[in-house]
Enzyme design. Structure first.
Site, PDB file in Angstrom:
ATOM      1  N   ARG A  70      21.797  69.127  26.371  1.00 12.53           N
ATOM      2  CA  ARG A  70      23.158  69.040  26.906  1.00 12.53           C
ATOM      3  C   ARG A  70      23.712  67.655  26.604  1.00 12.53           C
ATOM      4  O   ARG A  70      22.992  66.667  26.605  1.00 12.53           O
ATOM      5  CB  ARG A  70      23.154  69.277  28.420  1.00 12.53           C
ATOM      6  CG  ARG A  70      22.986  70.737  28.813  1.00 12.53           C
ATOM      7  CD  ARG A  70      23.157  70.937  30.313  1.00 12.53           C
ATOM      8  NE  ARG A  70      22.142  70.263  31.077  1.00 12.53           N
ATOM      9  CZ  ARG A  70      22.301  69.124  31.718  1.00 12.53           C
ATOM     10  NH1 ARG A  70      23.480  68.519  31.741  1.00 12.53           N
ATOM     11  NH2 ARG A  70      21.315  68.568  32.370  1.00 12.53           N
ATOM     12  N   TYR A 211      23.498  74.455  21.418  1.00 15.62           N
ATOM     13  CA  TYR A 211      22.275  74.345  22.221  1.00 15.62           C
ATOM     14  C   TYR A 211      22.486  74.585  23.715  1.00 15.62           C
ATOM     15  O   TYR A 211      23.410  74.042  24.318  1.00 15.62           O
ATOM     16  CB  TYR A 211      21.641  72.959  22.040  1.00 15.62           C
ATOM     17  CG  TYR A 211      20.160  72.956  22.321  1.00 15.62           C
ATOM     18  CD1 TYR A 211      19.251  73.261  21.309  1.00 15.62           C
ATOM     19  CD2 TYR A 211      19.657  72.681  23.594  1.00 15.62           C
ATOM     20  CE1 TYR A 211      17.879  73.276  21.559  1.00 15.62           C
ATOM     21  CE2 TYR A 211      18.289  72.698  23.848  1.00 15.62           C
ATOM     22  CZ  TYR A 211      17.401  72.989  22.821  1.00 15.62           C
ATOM     23  OH  TYR A 211      16.046  73.003  23.072  1.00 15.62           O
ATOM     24  N   LYS A 220      25.234  76.530  33.170  1.00 16.83           N
ATOM     25  CA  LYS A 220      25.700  75.296  33.805  1.00 16.83           C
ATOM     26  C   LYS A 220      27.228  75.269  33.915  1.00 16.83           C
ATOM     27  O   LYS A 220      27.773  74.808  34.915  1.00 16.83           O
ATOM     28  CB  LYS A 220      25.205  74.078  33.013  1.00 16.83           C
ATOM     29  CG  LYS A 220      23.694  73.994  32.860  1.00 16.83           C
ATOM     30  CD  LYS A 220      22.972  73.936  34.187  1.00 16.83           C
ATOM     31  CE  LYS A 220      21.488  73.609  33.979  1.00 16.83           C
ATOM     32  NZ  LYS A 220      20.759  73.594  35.271  1.00 16.83           N
ATOM     33  N   HIS A 240      22.527  73.815  42.530  1.00 14.73           N
ATOM     34  CA  HIS A 240      21.486  73.656  41.516  1.00 14.73           C
ATOM     35  C   HIS A 240      20.129  73.785  42.206  1.00 14.73           C
ATOM     36  O   HIS A 240      19.429  72.791  42.407  1.00 14.73           O
ATOM     37  CB  HIS A 240      21.660  72.282  40.858  1.00 14.73           C
ATOM     38  CG  HIS A 240      20.829  72.067  39.644  1.00 14.73           C
ATOM     39  ND1 HIS A 240      20.480  70.812  39.197  1.00 14.73           N
ATOM     40  CD2 HIS A 240      20.274  72.929  38.773  1.00 14.73           C
ATOM     41  CE1 HIS A 240      19.753  70.930  38.103  1.00 14.73           C
ATOM     42  NE2 HIS A 240      19.604  72.200  37.831  1.00 14.73           N
ATOM     43  N   SER A 262      16.173  66.823  37.233  1.00  9.33           N
ATOM     44  CA  SER A 262      15.326  67.269  36.127  1.00  9.33           C
ATOM     45  C   SER A 262      14.005  66.495  36.127  1.00  9.33           C
ATOM     46  O   SER A 262      13.905  65.408  36.697  1.00  9.33           O
ATOM     47  CB  SER A 262      16.058  67.080  34.801  1.00  9.33           C
ATOM     48  OG  SER A 262      16.385  65.728  34.629  1.00  9.33           O
ATOM     49  N   CYS A 264      11.249  67.229  37.683  1.00 10.32           N
ATOM     50  CA  CYS A 264      10.495  67.264  38.938  1.00 10.32           C
ATOM     51  C   CYS A 264       9.686  68.551  39.083  1.00 10.32           C
ATOM     52  O   CYS A 264       9.006  68.761  40.075  1.00 10.32           O
ATOM     53  CB  CYS A 264      11.423  67.110  40.132  1.00 10.32           C
ATOM     54  SG  CYS A 264      12.091  65.443  40.308  1.00 10.32           S
ATOM     55  N   ASP A 287      16.791  78.058  39.042  1.00 14.10           N
ATOM     56  CA  ASP A 287      17.757  77.023  38.672  1.00 14.10           C
ATOM     57  C   ASP A 287      19.037  77.007  39.503  1.00 14.10           C
ATOM     58  O   ASP A 287      19.535  75.936  39.811  1.00 14.10           O
ATOM     59  CB  ASP A 287      18.114  77.164  37.185  1.00 14.10           C
ATOM     60  CG  ASP A 287      18.727  75.898  36.597  1.00 14.10           C
ATOM     61  OD1 ASP A 287      18.280  74.795  36.978  1.00 14.10           O
ATOM     62  OD2 ASP A 287      19.646  76.005  35.771  1.00 14.10           O
ATOM     63  N   ARG A 379      12.613  74.805  24.467  1.00 12.75           N
ATOM     64  CA  ARG A 379      12.888  75.756  25.556  1.00 12.75           C
ATOM     65  C   ARG A 379      12.315  77.141  25.293  1.00 12.75           C
ATOM     66  O   ARG A 379      12.135  77.540  24.148  1.00 12.75           O
ATOM     67  CB  ARG A 379      14.411  75.907  25.726  1.00 12.75           C
ATOM     68  CG  ARG A 379      15.128  74.626  26.137  1.00 12.75           C
ATOM     69  CD  ARG A 379      15.001  74.406  27.613  1.00 12.75           C
ATOM     70  NE  ARG A 379      15.497  73.090  28.019  1.00 12.75           N
ATOM     71  CZ  ARG A 379      15.908  72.834  29.266  1.00 12.75           C
ATOM     72  NH1 ARG A 379      15.910  73.762  30.198  1.00 12.75           N
ATOM     73  NH2 ARG A 379      16.303  71.611  29.583  1.00 12.75           N
TER      74      ARG A 379
HETATM   75  O1  TSX Z   1       5.775  70.518  38.642  1.00 11.54           O
HETATM   76  C1  TSX Z   1       5.113  69.682  39.216  1.00 11.54           C
HETATM   77  N1  TSX Z   1       4.872  69.820  40.569  1.00 11.54           N
HETATM   78  C2  TSX Z   1       5.486  70.938  41.326  1.00 11.54           C
HETATM   79  C3  TSX Z   1       4.639  72.115  41.230  1.00 11.54           C
HETATM   80  C4  TSX Z   1       4.765  73.220  41.946  1.00 11.54           C
HETATM   81  N2  TSX Z   1       4.605  68.619  38.504  1.00 11.54           N
HETATM   82  C5  TSX Z   1       4.897  68.447  37.075  1.00 11.54           C
HETATM   83  C6  TSX Z   1       6.153  67.625  36.934  1.00 11.54           C
HETATM   84  C7  TSX Z   1       6.667  67.570  35.555  1.00 11.54           C
HETATM   85  C8  TSX Z   1       7.707  68.586  35.272  1.00 11.54           C
HETATM   86  C9  TSX Z   1       3.832  67.711  39.139  1.00 11.54           C
HETATM   87  N3  TSX Z   1       3.224  66.594  38.690  1.00 11.54           N
HETATM   88  C10 TSX Z   1       3.549  67.833  40.502  1.00 11.54           C
HETATM   89  C11 TSX Z   1       4.065  68.927  41.236  1.00 11.54           C
HETATM   90  O2  TSX Z   1       3.812  69.080  42.432  1.00 11.54           O
HETATM   91  N4  TSX Z   1       2.781  66.779  40.868  1.00 11.54           N
HETATM   92  C12 TSX Z   1       2.595  66.029  39.761  1.00 11.54           C
HETATM   93  C13 TSX Z   1       1.781  64.785  39.694  1.00 11.54           C
HETATM   94  C14 TSX Z   1       0.357  65.160  39.369  1.00 11.54           C
HETATM   95  C15 TSX Z   1       0.003  65.384  38.057  1.00 11.54           C
HETATM   96  C16 TSX Z   1      -1.297  65.755  37.755  1.00 11.54           C
HETATM   97  C17 TSX Z   1      -2.225  65.894  38.739  1.00 11.54           C
HETATM   98  C18 TSX Z   1      -1.871  65.655  40.064  1.00 11.54           C
HETATM   99  C19 TSX Z   1      -0.581  65.299  40.372  1.00 11.54           C
HETATM  100  N5  TSX Z   1      -3.501  66.263  38.341  1.00 11.54           N
HETATM  101  C20 TSX Z   1      -4.690  65.898  38.854  1.00 11.54           C
HETATM  102  O3  TSX Z   1      -4.747  65.125  39.750  1.00 11.54           O
HETATM  103  C21 TSX Z   1      -5.893  66.522  38.281  1.00 11.54           C
HETATM  104 MN    MN Z   2      18.755  72.914  35.978  1.00 18.22          MN
END
Ligand code: TSX
Ligand code: MN
Length: 598
Positions: A70, A211, A220, A240, A262, A264, A287, A379
């Site tokens: 975007r 895109y 969006k 959102h 984004s 998260c 979304d 994507r």
């Molecule tokens: O999506 C994530 N969530 C929500 C899940 C339901 N991610 C990925 C974010 C990038 C898009 C996360 N990353 C989350 C999370 O709750 N937490 C983390 C941080 C994290 C990453 C790897 C580990 C632990 C925490 N792995 C180990 O400790 C082995």
């Molecule tokens: Mn979104």
């Protein structure tokens, strides 16, 4: 085979656009499987779509390297008054913007077919649904719209002769001279890209990009930017947010709507499978949520979309197994890598890196290469119905009753794992101050704190100050039936740089506490920032987390919180006289509460 149009406004608009854009052909879409197949066959023959041997009815597309995301700097909210677009939006006066874009649109579809795509956001015929018509010269847009929205000739029948719709005009902005060979991903240079919204007349004009959100205008542009402005005028909400249903071991259901900026993991949470026994989680949307006050006085939500347009890199059986199982067939992939055995691959997929792939630019790639094989914003476009944990009620026209709102962000420090707002107004304050640290997936420097109120900064189609006021107004209407509001942070790190919370499936433990709060089964600890879980109340059974670790995860450093105040002040000051008094009062209450705790 083009469908016949009986709607007067639509016929007039089709003729107007055809006169302006001068396409070689006009085709009105029916949304049928045959249409999808024929379109895809043409795209395969011209080498634009690559069929994947390993996934039935699935295809890989590669975009132009300049057209991969975007384009927020080229996105406009065009209202008569600049103030009505507000400080979070780019603004050009409608007459100026239309003049510029009409010049661009003139003859822009020469050598191409103009597709008329009738679609419904939300189940066809639901009282909360909205009808849009996208006119586009991109067949890639047509096949993606088939998955992401409900494209159907039924939509035209519903419109009848005099029904109204939201016109969404799109061109890739690359006319062909007679005999000129087309490129695989036509688009215009960045200075000619415009993603324009005219919320005062429910109109969308997009030019120059093929895109994602720039081109699939139901998502969006319509379902968030235009819909948010309609929702403000009409007394509903376009947010959102993901929507999920949690069911506890006794069979009680809770419906959660959650907003995250984004990067998260919103899609991961939307499809999360609980690690705690007896709890069940089902996906309703990943979304967007459209919500209205129902006859029961509660807030009811629908997912206006029909599919998932998710970020591929990082998606794996360990981060999101339900997404991986959604992607087995009938999927469009964009800017992923192509393996030698005819499958897609991306960074963060399970297993070993392949020894060789064709990268997203169409070049040979090996693990020794210095670049990523898939673009960071590659994507998948997949039907929501294929998700193994899609909720059986996900297409209910009346939606699901929302019990809980969750806001969140990615914060290395300061913000604890979970806390509850004192009341609705305080919840609005939490949404309005939501912030997230930038990652490699965002633009700009890594680790910067970015305020992204309600995760709506790029998507609110009007003045964000007025949007805050709309949240207060909705709270007044909902009264005691309003959802309770929570804030979460899965991403807090220890002093030595390790994630303190395992996240993913174990986030169910946090959701369980939230549900128990709703049921009045657990108390909470009052702090200056909100209501925190008591030590014994978070279900950590079977987890190997030390007491020290949990203490650090839940700790509130008042000095660090006080250091947030100037940044919130600066953030709020941008809204000037559109800033609701009630939000100022919340901010003052927050400052006072911090002060009392020295
Ligand atoms: O999506 C994530 N969530 C929500 C899940 C339901 N991610 C990925 C974010 C990038 C898009 C996360 N990353 C989350 C999370 O709750 N937490 C983390 C941080 C994290 C990453 C790897 C580990 C632990 C925490 N792995 C180990 O400790 C082995
Ligand atoms: Mn979104």
């Amino acid at each position: 085979m083009s469908v016949t149009v009986k709607n007067e406004k639509l016929n007039r608009w089709i003729r107007e656009v055809a006169d302006l854009c001068a396409p070689d052909d006009i085709y009105v879409c029916s949304g049928s499987k045959d249409e999808y197949r024929l379109m895809m066959d043409k795209l395969i023959k011209s080498g634009i779509a690559i069929p994947l041997k390993k996934r039935p009815n699935s295809f890989l597309f590669r975009s132009d390297p300049s057209d991969v995301a975007r384009v927020e700097d080229n996105t406009y909210i065009s209202t008569a008054s600049r103030e009505d677009a507000g400080p979070t939006n780019n603004w050009i006066a409608p007459s100026d913007l239309k003049k510029t874009m009409l010049d661009l649109y003139r003859g822009c579809m020469k050598g191409r077919t103009m597709y008329v795509i009738p679609f419904s956001m939300g189940p066809i015929g639901s009282p909360i649904s909205k009808i849009g018509i996208e006119i586009s010269d991109s067949p890639y847009v047509v096949v993606n719209m088939h998955i992401m929205t409900r494209v159907s000739s039924q939509v035209l029948e519903l419109l009848g002769a005099y029904g109204d719709f939201i016109p969404c005009l799109h061109s890739v902005g690359a006319p062909l001279a007679p005999g000129q060979k087309d490129t695989k991903w036509p688009c215009a240079p960045i200075e000619k890209k415009y993603i324009s919204h005219f919320p005062e007349e429910n109109l969308i004009w997009s030019y120059g990009s093929g895109y994602g959100g720039n081109a699939l205008l139901g998502k969006k542009c319509l379902a968030l930017r235009i819909a948010s402005a309609m929702a403000k005028r009409e007394g509903w909400m376009a947010e959102h947010m993901l929507i999920l249903r949690l069911t506890n071991p006794e069979g009680k259901q809770y419906h959660i709507a959650a907003a995250f900026p984004s990067a998260c993991g919103k899609t991961n949470l939307a499809m999360m499978q609980p690690s705690i026994a007896g709890w069940k989680c089902e996906c309703i949307g990943d979304d967007i949520a459209w919500m209205n006050v129902g006859p029961d006085g509660r807030l009811h939500a629908i997912n206006p979309e029909n599919g998932f347009f998710g970020v591929a890199p990082g998606t794996s059986y360990s981060t999101n197994p339900m997404a991986m199982d959604t992607l087995k067939e009938n999927v469009i992939f964009t800017n992923c890598a192509l393996t030698d055995d005819g499958d897609v691959w991306w960074e963060g997929m399970d297993g070993d890196e392949p020894a060789h792939v064709i990268d997203w630019k169409g070049k040979d790639w090996t693990p020794q290469s210095s670049t990523d094989a898939a673009h960071a914003n590659a994507r998948f476009t997949a039907p929501a119905s294929q998700c193994p944990v899609i909720c059986k009620d996900w297409e209910k026209p009346e939606g699901v009753p929302i019990d809980i709102f969750i806001f969140g962000g990615r914060r290395t420090d300061v913000v604890p794992l979970v806390y509850e707002a004192f009341d609705w107004d305080h919840g609005v304050f939490l949404g309005a101050t939501a912030a997230s640290e930038t990652t490699a997936a965002n633009i700009g420097a890594v680790g910067n704190l970015r305020r992204d109120p309600f995760a709506m900064k790029p998507f609110c189609g009007y003045n964000m100050g007025d949007y805050f006021q709309h949240w207060f107004d909705m709270g007044d209407r909902l009264g005691s039936r309003a959802p309770r509001v929570f804030y979460v942070n899965w991403f807090r790190k220890s002093q030595d740089g390790k994630f303190l919370w395992p996240g993913f499936s174990d986030n169910s433990r946090v959701l369980k506490w939230i549900c128990e709060r709703i049921d009045g089964r657990v108390g909470a600890q009052k702090t200056p920032i909100g209501l925190l879980p008591n030590e014994k109340d978070l279900d950590l059974s079977g987890l190997n987390l030390s007491t020290d670790n949990m203490k650090e995860l839940m700790s509130i450093d008042l000095t660090a919180w006080k250091a947030e105040v100037p940044d919130i002040e600066k953030h709020f000051s941008t809204f000037g006289n559109r800033m609701p008094e009630r939000l100022k009062k919340q901010f003052q209450g927050f400052i006072d509460a911090l002060g009392k705790q020295v």
